[in-house]
Scaffold this motif. Structure first.
Motif, mmCIF file in Angstrom:
data_model
loop_
_atom_site.group_PDB
_atom_site.id
_atom_site.type_symbol
_atom_site.label_atom_id
_atom_site.label_comp_id
_atom_site.label_asym_id
_atom_site.label_seq_id
_atom_site.Cartn_x
_atom_site.Cartn_y
_atom_site.Cartn_z
ATOM 1 N N GLU A 145 -14.571 14.126 -7.572
ATOM 2 C CA GLU A 145 -14.387 15.045 -8.696
ATOM 3 C C GLU A 145 -13.705 16.336 -8.229
ATOM 4 N N ALA A 146 -14.090 16.811 -7.049
ATOM 5 C CA ALA A 146 -13.506 18.048 -6.524
ATOM 6 C C ALA A 146 -12.021 17.890 -6.251
ATOM 7 N N LEU A 149 -10.047 18.225 -9.362
ATOM 8 C CA LEU A 149 -10.218 19.469 -10.102
ATOM 9 C C LEU A 149 -9.090 20.444 -9.755
ATOM 10 N N LYS A 152 -9.986 24.069 -8.394
ATOM 11 C CA LYS A 152 -10.807 24.192 -7.184
ATOM 12 C C LYS A 152 -10.228 25.212 -6.203
ATOM 13 N N TYR A 160 -17.594 23.490 -5.772
ATOM 14 C CA TYR A 160 -18.484 22.365 -5.484
ATOM 15 C C TYR A 160 -19.835 22.542 -6.162
ATOM 16 N N ILE A 163 -19.464 21.354 -9.691
ATOM 17 C CA ILE A 163 -19.242 19.908 -9.732
ATOM 18 C C ILE A 163 -20.535 19.153 -9.478
ATOM 19 N N LYS A 166 -22.374 18.853 -12.647
ATOM 20 C CA LYS A 166 -21.695 17.942 -13.553
ATOM 21 C C LYS A 166 -22.000 16.487 -13.199
#
Length: 292
Positions: A145-146, A149, A152, A160, A163, A166
């Motif tokens: 996910e990071a 993103l 980021k 982080y 995330i 999430k």
């Protein structure tokens, strides 16, 4: 000759600005160097292929970037005796954090030119090598996910944190079979498995606080059999490495690990996606040279 690889997108362009200042220092000191400013993995591969066939001796390779940049470079350098280091400009910078490398680039250039080297271990996963941590499960999903993103790069390690929350909302732990030095163990409701050569990942999370990169060992942190609310307390303790003796955490040291899960889980190395389970990780002792 020194080789500098500059990730032009790292640090929201900060690496390119820093490089211009480092380049001036090198010119003033009459240091021979080559440079590559890029964000293309293929360009990095091509550059190192050219370096390997060059008659000029490479005194060291220096990355201006984060852990993703490092991951690609070490896989190109593996098998050589050319030493490596980083001037951190990324969002996580966990390798730099573990090695005590600062963002004071003038100081780091002096250290680089001092030519002090040492050998360290690497983690081998499939046909790739990893410098810091292999993450499986929840942390693998967080890393994925990071990487996707876009904002980021402006928030660094703080990204982080968001995330994690999430991913936590929807993530479900799974049954996992491990072979640790060939001995089988089965864990239920596994949230994550961190397999470490250095202590940090995820922008400063001290997931394996006892990890040492030249001891021939793999440090493993397994978090399992916990409700979500309890996992939050564990993750909060990870920031200072205070989680290893908490309920639901198992901390081990081995030379090899094989991981099989009830369903495929994301696997990351140095924060980069490298596949899914099943997977195996071994330690390559004294396999890599770093500037110390």
């Amino acid at each position: 000759m020194y080789c500098f690889v500059i990730n032009k997108t790292s640090g929201n362009g900060r690496s390119v600005k820093i490089w211009s200042e480092i380049e001036q220092i090198l010119k003033e000191k009459n240091v021979s160097y080559t440079s590559l400013i890029t964000n293309s993995k293929q360009e990095v591969i091509d550059h190192f292929q050219a370096l390997k066939s060059s008659p000029d001796k490479v005194e060291g390779v220096i990355a201006l970037g984060g852990d993703g940049t490092i991951h690609e470079i070490i896989n190109q350098l593996f098998g050589t005796t050319v030493p490596f280091t980083v001037i951190p400009t990324g969002s996580g910078n966990d390798f730099a954090r573990a090695r005590g490398i600062t963002d004071n680039y003038k100081q780091e250039v002096e250290r680089i030119l001092g030519k002090s080297h040492q050998k360290i271990d690497l983690l081998k996963i499939g046909n790739r090598h990893c410098m810091t941590v292999v993450g499986i499960g929840f942390d693998g999903k967080v890393a994925k996910e990071a990487n996707e993103l876009k904002w980021k790069k402006w928030f660094g390690g703080l990204a982080y944190f968001f995330i994690i929350f999430k991913v936590l909302l929807s993530y479900k732990p799974t049954s996992t079979k491990l072979l640790l030095n060939g001995d089988e163990r089965v864990y239920e409701k596994v949230w994550l498995i961190a397999i470490a050569n250095h202590p940090y990942y995820g922008g400063g999370l001290k997931i394996c606080p006892e990890a040492i990169s030249n001891d021939g060992k793999i440090d493993i942190c397994i978090i399992h059999t916990l409700p979500k609310w309890r996992l939050l307390f564990i993750l909060a303790a990870v920031f200072k490495g205070k989680h290893v003796k908490m309920k639901g955490v198992e901390y081990l040291q081995v030379e090899s690990i094989e991981v099989e899960t009830a369903e495929p889980l994301y696997v990351t190395a140095d924060g980069e996606m490298v596949g899914q389970t099943p997977t195996s990780v071994t330690v390559s002792k004294d396999a890599f040279h770093v500037i110390s």
